[in-house]
Enzyme design. Structure first.
Site, mmCIF file in Angstrom:
data_model
loop_
_atom_site.group_PDB
_atom_site.id
_atom_site.type_symbol
_atom_site.label_atom_id
_atom_site.label_comp_id
_atom_site.label_asym_id
_atom_site.label_seq_id
_atom_site.Cartn_x
_atom_site.Cartn_y
_atom_site.Cartn_z
ATOM 1 N N GLU A 19 0.863 -1.197 0.000
ATOM 2 C CA GLU A 19 0.000 0.000 0.000
ATOM 3 C C GLU A 19 0.895 1.241 0.000
ATOM 4 O O GLU A 19 1.872 1.297 0.733
ATOM 5 C CB GLU A 19 -0.865 -0.030 1.267
ATOM 6 C CG GLU A 19 -1.705 1.207 1.454
ATOM 7 C CD GLU A 19 -2.362 1.256 2.833
ATOM 8 O OE1 GLU A 19 -3.274 0.463 3.089
ATOM 9 O OE2 GLU A 19 -1.949 2.111 3.646
ATOM 10 N N TYR A 51 -6.659 6.803 0.358
ATOM 11 C CA TYR A 51 -7.401 8.042 0.100
ATOM 12 C C TYR A 51 -7.384 8.890 1.364
ATOM 13 O O TYR A 51 -7.612 8.364 2.469
ATOM 14 C CB TYR A 51 -8.860 7.729 -0.293
ATOM 15 C CG TYR A 51 -9.464 8.942 -0.929
ATOM 16 C CD1 TYR A 51 -9.505 9.057 -2.316
ATOM 17 C CD2 TYR A 51 -9.917 10.008 -0.155
ATOM 18 C CE1 TYR A 51 -9.993 10.210 -2.907
ATOM 19 C CE2 TYR A 51 -10.398 11.163 -0.743
ATOM 20 C CZ TYR A 51 -10.435 11.250 -2.116
ATOM 21 O OH TYR A 51 -10.907 12.397 -2.702
ATOM 22 N N HIS A 95 -8.356 3.188 -2.799
ATOM 23 C CA HIS A 95 -9.228 3.167 -1.622
ATOM 24 C C HIS A 95 -10.330 4.187 -1.839
ATOM 25 O O HIS A 95 -10.071 5.309 -2.262
ATOM 26 C CB HIS A 95 -8.428 3.493 -0.356
ATOM 27 C CG HIS A 95 -7.442 2.428 -0.002
ATOM 28 N ND1 HIS A 95 -6.744 2.419 1.184
ATOM 29 C CD2 HIS A 95 -7.065 1.294 -0.688
ATOM 30 C CE1 HIS A 95 -5.963 1.344 1.222
ATOM 31 N NE2 HIS A 95 -6.133 0.656 0.100
ATOM 32 N N ARG A 125 -14.987 3.075 5.330
ATOM 33 C CA ARG A 125 -15.745 4.206 5.864
ATOM 34 C C ARG A 125 -14.866 5.455 5.929
ATOM 35 O O ARG A 125 -15.297 6.557 5.616
ATOM 36 C CB ARG A 125 -16.242 3.878 7.278
ATOM 37 C CG ARG A 125 -17.175 4.921 7.819
ATOM 38 C CD ARG A 125 -17.361 4.775 9.307
ATOM 39 N NE ARG A 125 -16.159 5.142 10.035
ATOM 40 C CZ ARG A 125 -16.050 5.122 11.355
ATOM 41 N NH1 ARG A 125 -17.070 4.715 12.080
ATOM 42 N NH2 ARG A 125 -14.926 5.473 11.955
ATOM 43 N N ALA A 145 -19.066 1.479 5.842
ATOM 44 C CA ALA A 145 -18.479 0.906 4.629
ATOM 45 C C ALA A 145 -19.456 -0.041 3.933
ATOM 46 O O ALA A 145 -19.471 -0.138 2.705
ATOM 47 C CB ALA A 145 -17.186 0.181 4.979
ATOM 48 N N GLN A 247 7.749 5.111 16.409
ATOM 49 C CA GLN A 247 6.599 4.400 15.834
ATOM 50 C C GLN A 247 5.905 3.501 16.850
ATOM 51 O O GLN A 247 4.721 3.207 16.701
ATOM 52 C CB GLN A 247 7.050 3.556 14.638
ATOM 53 C CG GLN A 247 7.220 4.384 13.378
ATOM 54 C CD GLN A 247 7.664 3.543 12.199
ATOM 55 O OE1 GLN A 247 8.008 2.377 12.349
ATOM 56 N NE2 GLN A 247 7.655 4.135 11.029
HETATM 57 P P1 FAD Z 1 -16.873 0.074 8.897
HETATM 58 O O1 FAD Z 1 -16.783 -1.287 8.346
HETATM 59 O O2 FAD Z 1 -18.028 0.936 8.469
HETATM 60 O O3 FAD Z 1 -16.879 -0.057 10.495
HETATM 61 C C1 FAD Z 1 -16.729 1.085 11.334
HETATM 62 C C2 FAD Z 1 -17.230 0.773 12.736
HETATM 63 O O4 FAD Z 1 -18.659 0.692 12.727
HETATM 64 C C3 FAD Z 1 -16.757 -0.562 13.302
HETATM 65 O O5 FAD Z 1 -16.587 -0.400 14.691
HETATM 66 C C4 FAD Z 1 -17.894 -1.531 13.005
HETATM 67 O O6 FAD Z 1 -17.957 -2.600 13.938
HETATM 68 C C5 FAD Z 1 -19.101 -0.611 13.101
HETATM 69 N N1 FAD Z 1 -20.179 -0.911 12.148
HETATM 70 C C6 FAD Z 1 -20.054 -1.279 10.873
HETATM 71 N N2 FAD Z 1 -21.251 -1.334 10.277
HETATM 72 C C7 FAD Z 1 -22.154 -0.969 11.218
HETATM 73 C C8 FAD Z 1 -23.568 -0.795 11.208
HETATM 74 N N3 FAD Z 1 -24.292 -1.026 10.100
HETATM 75 N N4 FAD Z 1 -24.184 -0.374 12.352
HETATM 76 C C9 FAD Z 1 -23.458 -0.128 13.481
HETATM 77 N N5 FAD Z 1 -22.110 -0.288 13.543
HETATM 78 C C10 FAD Z 1 -21.475 -0.690 12.401
HETATM 79 N N6 FAD Z 1 -8.850 5.289 6.118
HETATM 80 C C11 FAD Z 1 -8.790 6.306 5.229
HETATM 81 O O7 FAD Z 1 -9.289 7.411 5.529
HETATM 82 N N7 FAD Z 1 -8.204 6.147 3.994
HETATM 83 C C12 FAD Z 1 -7.654 4.961 3.607
HETATM 84 O O8 FAD Z 1 -7.130 4.860 2.504
HETATM 85 C C13 FAD Z 1 -7.686 3.872 4.526
HETATM 86 N N8 FAD Z 1 -7.210 2.653 4.197
HETATM 87 C C14 FAD Z 1 -7.325 1.594 5.073
HETATM 88 C C15 FAD Z 1 -6.880 0.308 4.675
HETATM 89 C C16 FAD Z 1 -7.009 -0.765 5.544
HETATM 90 C C17 FAD Z 1 -6.545 -2.137 5.099
HETATM 91 C C18 FAD Z 1 -7.544 -0.582 6.849
HETATM 92 C C19 FAD Z 1 -7.640 -1.738 7.801
HETATM 93 C C20 FAD Z 1 -7.999 0.674 7.235
HETATM 94 C C21 FAD Z 1 -7.909 1.776 6.359
HETATM 95 N N9 FAD Z 1 -8.371 3.050 6.702
HETATM 96 C C22 FAD Z 1 -8.310 4.084 5.800
HETATM 97 C C23 FAD Z 1 -8.906 3.303 8.043
HETATM 98 C C24 FAD Z 1 -10.433 3.096 8.122
HETATM 99 O O9 FAD Z 1 -11.082 4.039 7.313
HETATM 100 C C25 FAD Z 1 -10.831 3.268 9.593
HETATM 101 O O10 FAD Z 1 -10.332 2.216 10.368
HETATM 102 C C26 FAD Z 1 -12.308 3.529 9.877
HETATM 103 O O11 FAD Z 1 -12.408 3.982 11.221
HETATM 104 C C27 FAD Z 1 -13.210 2.322 9.720
HETATM 105 O O12 FAD Z 1 -13.348 1.970 8.422
HETATM 106 P P2 FAD Z 1 -14.135 0.599 8.001
HETATM 107 O O13 FAD Z 1 -14.213 0.598 6.529
HETATM 108 O O14 FAD Z 1 -13.515 -0.556 8.666
HETATM 109 O O15 FAD Z 1 -15.562 0.933 8.635
#
Ligand code: FAD
Length: 318
Positions: A19, A51, A95, A125, A145, A247
């Site tokens: 990444e 992103y 992303h 998300r 997400a 870190q």
């Molecule tokens: P979700 O899957 O939406 O989950 C967020 C939280 O809500 C979790 O606690 C989950 O349990 C809960 N949840 C999910 N769905 C529901 C629902 N329907 N109702 C109630 N609760 C729910 N961030 C960036 O800004 N840019 C990037 O490029 C980026 N790349 C990443 C790449 C990887 C591999 C990882 C692991 C993370 C990355 N992140 C990035 C960080 C990520 O955006 C954050 O960790 C964010 O806080 C959660 O994103 P998610 O897609 O896991 O969210």
């Protein structure tokens, strides 16, 4: 372009991927090319491009008044994906985040990706805006997400936001999502987090990339729990070599992960960051070797803007 899941299916051994972050606004893309060129000999099957949403900063106006401005420090994710494909003939995974976008804006970005022939996306998300404690969805945007996955999947079936569009072409996106072996920091517990992860899969996610971890037992236990919860798609471990003393606390607090005692102790005893880097590289090589013996589908490395440590690791493994 080949989908990430097809790369996995077509390979008898673990893939190599990494990444990268887009350059800061005003920096040359050549710096990025130079940084990752040494990794290309290990034939990554795909490169993820993060992103970064807008930030709010205070700027002094003439007269001394402070004004809040919205700035994007690292723009250009989609363009960088296209540039990397063009330069290195490699698949890229932009992303896509919910935060900061309406559903319409997301659709326009996906249409651009489709025109460019980019068929892989990681649907996230996104984090809250810097300085704000909670994530809040944009008006007309997605809160989770899973909703983004649903929108992309709808386009894969030819359903766009404008229901009156006739004969809209179906897109062909392979959708990845994030998973957290040590649980997402907002989730009440891992079981609840896994329930929502399963929901992302039910909405159309085809593979999972995990948050970085330094203790393989957490990853193996996470995979077992995913399988018990009925999540049967590939789970790609995310790895980050430590390269500096600072870190340790930065990664632990920003990513809500544990650093194992042995690793933290070794880093604390190191005389300088050169020694830390050596410790970090060796730790990641050992993690990788174990993950390879346990048949991880791919080793995915977080570069956080630097590639030399990943190069040293890849040399031992590929
Ligand atoms: P979700 O899957 O939406 O989950 C967020 C939280 O809500 C979790 O606690 C989950 O349990 C809960 N949840 C999910 N769905 C529901 C629902 N329907 N109702 C109630 N609760 C729910 N961030 C960036 O800004 N840019 C990037 O490029 C980026 N790349 C990443 C790449 C990887 C591999 C990882 C692991 C993370 C990355 N992140 C990035 C960080 C990520 O955006 C954050 O960790 C964010 O806080 C959660 O994103 P998610 O897609 O896991 O969210």
């Amino acid at each position: 372009m080949t989908k990430v899941v097809d790369h996995i299916k077509n390979s008898s051994s673990a893939l190599f991927s990494f990444e990268i972050l887009p350059p800061h606004a005003g920096e040359s893309i050549n710096m990025l090319f130079d940084n990752i060129a040494p990794l290309m000999e290990f034939k990554p099957k795909f490169i993820d491009v993060t992103y970064h949403r807008e930030e709010f900063v205070l700027k002094k106006r003439a007269g001394g008044l402070l004004e809040q401005k919205s700035i994007r420090k690292r723009p250009g994710t989609v363009a960088i994906c296209a540039a990397l494909m063009h330069k290195f003939h490699v698949d890229t995974v932009p992303h896509i985040i919910c935060g900061g976008f309406t559903k319409e804006e997301t659709e326009y970005a996906l249409i651009d990706l489709n025109y460019l022939g980019i068929d892989n996306v990681l649907a996230l998300r996104g984090d809250s805006i810097k300085g704000q404690s909670d994530f809040s969805a944009s008006q007309g945007g997605h809160a989770f997400a899973s909703e983004l996955v649903e929108q992309i999947q709808a386009m894969n079936h030819g359903r766009y936001i404008d229901a009156d569009l006739e004969n809209a072409i179906p897109t062909n996106f392979c959708i990845g999502v994030a998973g957290y072996p040590e649980k997402h920091f907002e989730a009440a517990n891992l079981t609840t987090d896994l329930k929502w992860l399963k929901h992302k899969v039910d909405c159309g996610a085809e593979y999972i990339v995990t948050q970085m971890f330094f203790d393989n037992s957490k990853f193996f236990s996470f995979v077992d729990k995913c399988r018990e919860a009925g999540i049967n798609i590939p789970i790609i471990p995310g790895l980050k070599p430590l390269t500096s003393k600072k870190q340790i606390s930065m990664l632990a607090s920003r990513f809500h992960i544990d650093i194992p005692e042995d690793l933290a102790d070794a880093v604390a005893k190191a005389r300088d960051d050169k020694e830390v880097r050596q410790i970090g590289v060796e730790w990641t090589i050992n993690q990788s070797k174990e993950l390879l013996t346990k048949k991880a589908p791919c080793l995915h490395f977080y570069s956080m803007g630097k590639s030399t440590a990943i190069r040293d690791i890849a040399e031992h493994l590929y």
